[in-house]
Design a protein around this motif. Structure first.
Motif, PDB file in Angstrom:
ATOM      1  N   MET A 200       0.835  -1.198   0.000  1.00  0.00           N
ATOM      2  CA  MET A 200       0.000   0.000   0.000  1.00  0.00           C
ATOM      3  C   MET A 200       0.876   1.257   0.000  1.00  0.00           C
ATOM      4  SD  MET A 200      -3.404   0.874   2.233  1.00  0.00           S
ATOM      5  CE  MET A 200      -2.614   0.866   3.849  1.00  0.00           C
ATOM      6  N   GLU A 201       1.985   1.213   0.731  1.00  0.00           N
ATOM      7  CA  GLU A 201       2.911   2.351   0.742  1.00  0.00           C
ATOM      8  C   GLU A 201       3.504   2.592  -0.643  1.00  0.00           C
ATOM      9  OE1 GLU A 201       5.728   1.312   3.727  1.00  0.00           O
ATOM     10  OE2 GLU A 201       4.330   1.643   5.403  1.00  0.00           O
ATOM     11  N   GLU A 202       3.593   1.543  -1.441  1.00  0.00           N
ATOM     12  CA  GLU A 202       4.110   1.644  -2.809  1.00  0.00           C
ATOM     13  C   GLU A 202       2.989   1.934  -3.818  1.00  0.00           C
ATOM     14  OE1 GLU A 202       6.154  -2.011  -3.532  1.00  0.00           O
ATOM     15  OE2 GLU A 202       7.565  -1.731  -1.872  1.00  0.00           O
ATOM     16  N   ASP A 203       1.770   2.162  -3.316  1.00  0.00           N
ATOM     17  CA  ASP A 203       0.596   2.450  -4.156  1.00  0.00           C
ATOM     18  C   ASP A 203       0.244   1.299  -5.088  1.00  0.00           C
ATOM     19  OD1 ASP A 203       0.238   5.042  -3.079  1.00  0.00           O
ATOM     20  OD2 ASP A 203       1.752   5.854  -4.456  1.00  0.00           O
ATOM     21  N   ARG A 204       0.553   0.070  -4.650  1.00  0.00           N
ATOM     22  CA  ARG A 204       0.233  -1.101  -5.467  1.00  0.00           C
ATOM     23  C   ARG A 204      -1.064  -1.761  -5.026  1.00  0.00           C
ATOM     24  NH1 ARG A 204       5.698  -4.505  -5.346  1.00  0.00           N
ATOM     25  NH2 ARG A 204       4.490  -5.905  -6.710  1.00  0.00           N
ATOM     26  N   VAL A 205      -1.460  -1.563  -3.786  1.00  0.00           N
ATOM     27  CA  VAL A 205      -2.734  -2.069  -3.298  1.00  0.00           C
ATOM     28  C   VAL A 205      -3.417  -1.023  -2.434  1.00  0.00           C
ATOM     29  CG1 VAL A 205      -1.883  -4.462  -3.240  1.00  0.00           C
ATOM     30  CG2 VAL A 205      -1.883  -3.096  -1.154  1.00  0.00           C
ATOM     31  N   ILE A 206      -4.716  -1.200  -2.280  1.00  0.00           N
ATOM     32  CA  ILE A 206      -5.521  -0.429  -1.332  1.00  0.00           C
ATOM     33  C   ILE A 206      -6.318  -1.461  -0.553  1.00  0.00           C
ATOM     34  CG2 ILE A 206      -7.366   1.274  -1.058  1.00  0.00           C
ATOM     35  CD1 ILE A 206      -6.586   2.406  -3.799  1.00  0.00           C
ATOM     36  N   PHE A 207      -6.298  -1.362   0.767  1.00  0.00           N
ATOM     37  CA  PHE A 207      -7.060  -2.366   1.513  1.00  0.00           C
ATOM     38  C   PHE A 207      -7.529  -1.826   2.851  1.00  0.00           C
ATOM     39  CE2 PHE A 207      -3.041  -2.930   3.652  1.00  0.00           C
ATOM     40  CZ  PHE A 207      -3.343  -3.488   4.898  1.00  0.00           C
ATOM     41  N   ASN A 208      -8.659  -2.387   3.287  1.00  0.00           N
ATOM     42  CA  ASN A 208      -9.147  -2.209   4.647  1.00  0.00           C
ATOM     43  C   ASN A 208      -9.741  -3.542   5.068  1.00  0.00           C
ATOM     44  OD1 ASN A 208     -11.817  -2.349   3.623  1.00  0.00           O
ATOM     45  ND2 ASN A 208     -11.827  -0.148   3.227  1.00  0.00           N
ATOM     46  N   LYS A 209     -10.581  -3.561   6.065  1.00  0.00           N
ATOM     47  CA  LYS A 209     -11.086  -4.840   6.575  1.00  0.00           C
ATOM     48  C   LYS A 209     -11.912  -5.619   5.554  1.00  0.00           C
ATOM     49  CE  LYS A 209     -11.108  -3.726  11.508  1.00  0.00           C
ATOM     50  NZ  LYS A 209     -11.936  -3.601  12.735  1.00  0.00           N
ATOM     51  N   ARG A 210     -12.606  -4.914   4.651  1.00  0.00           N
ATOM     52  CA  ARG A 210     -13.524  -5.617   3.759  1.00  0.00           C
ATOM     53  C   ARG A 210     -13.180  -5.493   2.276  1.00  0.00           C
ATOM     54  NH1 ARG A 210     -17.817  -7.912   5.148  1.00  0.00           N
ATOM     55  NH2 ARG A 210     -18.809  -7.533   3.140  1.00  0.00           N
TER      56      ARG A 210
END
Length: 220
Positions: A200-210
């Motif tokens: 996520m820090e590399e802007d390759r993923v976005i995530f939260n609990k769901r």
């Protein structure tokens, strides 16, 4: 025509031929049973009465697990749920709210394959599809852990939700929970979370609990 184009055309032909396999079986006169699984229902993929079966998914998505509950692969519409190509000690589990499966006696299917060169070709391509999936996972497993996780997630996201949004992000279907991904990758949930944070820090993923989205550029 370059090598990449030839490979892409071959893969497309394999996908088309494999997709015809279920249709050919349903259009034949062989006996079959229609089964409906609810989410988390399990189906034994080994024979308990000396009658091996072939299972084909009509709708929904199921996981294929070892006897130790390790996720080996996943199967969706038109896929074989089991064909004795993985192991003899496996079970399937419904991941979506409902999974519809056709069950055929293995001997009946083999007889049809022997009778028809067209079904024989479709059967060959179906096995090729499974083999390519397993080989791709083996190749991805040689990457370092962070990129391995990204590759696994990208493969599952594009396989079951191929459409990217306007930002070039693909949403992983929610039935692939983080716990499921960790199982598939053979790591702990905490290790998965650590690497997801790095991605996520590399802007390759976005995530939260769901929700977990991955950049479509992550293909490996």
């Amino acid at each position: 025509m370059n090598t990449n184009t030839l490979a892409q055309n071959e893969a497309l032909d394999t996908k088309i031929q494999a997709g015809k396999f279920l249709t050919s079986l349903l259009e034949s006169d062989i006996t079959r049973d229609r089964m409906t699984l609810k989410k988390n229902d399990k189906i034994e993929l080994t024979s308990t009465n000396n009658t091996p079966y072939i299972f084909v998914i009509v709708s929904g998505v199921a996981g294929i697990f070892s006897s130790t509950n390790v996720a080996i692969d996943f199967a969706g519409e038109g896929d074989l749920l089991d064909y004795n190509v993985y192991s003899s000690q496996l079970f399937g589990k419904a991941l979506t709210d409902e999974v519809t499966v056709w069950r055929f006696a293995q001997s009946d299917v083999f007889n049809k394959i022997a009778e028809s060169s067209e079904i024989q070709l479709q059967h060959y391509h179906m096995l090729q599809t499974i083999q390519r999936r397993l080989e791709k996972k083996q190749i991805q497993a040689t990457l370092d852990m962070k990129n391995r996780i990204a590759a696994f997630i990208h493969t599952l996201a594009t396989r079951y939700n191929p459409k990217a949004d306007d930002q070039g992000m693909i949403e992983l279907p929610r039935y692939f929970s983080r716990k499921m991904i960790a199982n598939y990758a053979g790591i702990s949930l905490s290790t998965l979370t650590t690497h997801l944070q790095q991605l996520m820090e590399e802007d390759r993923v976005i995530f939260n609990k769901r929700v977990l989205l991955i950049s479509e550029e992550n293909e490996a």
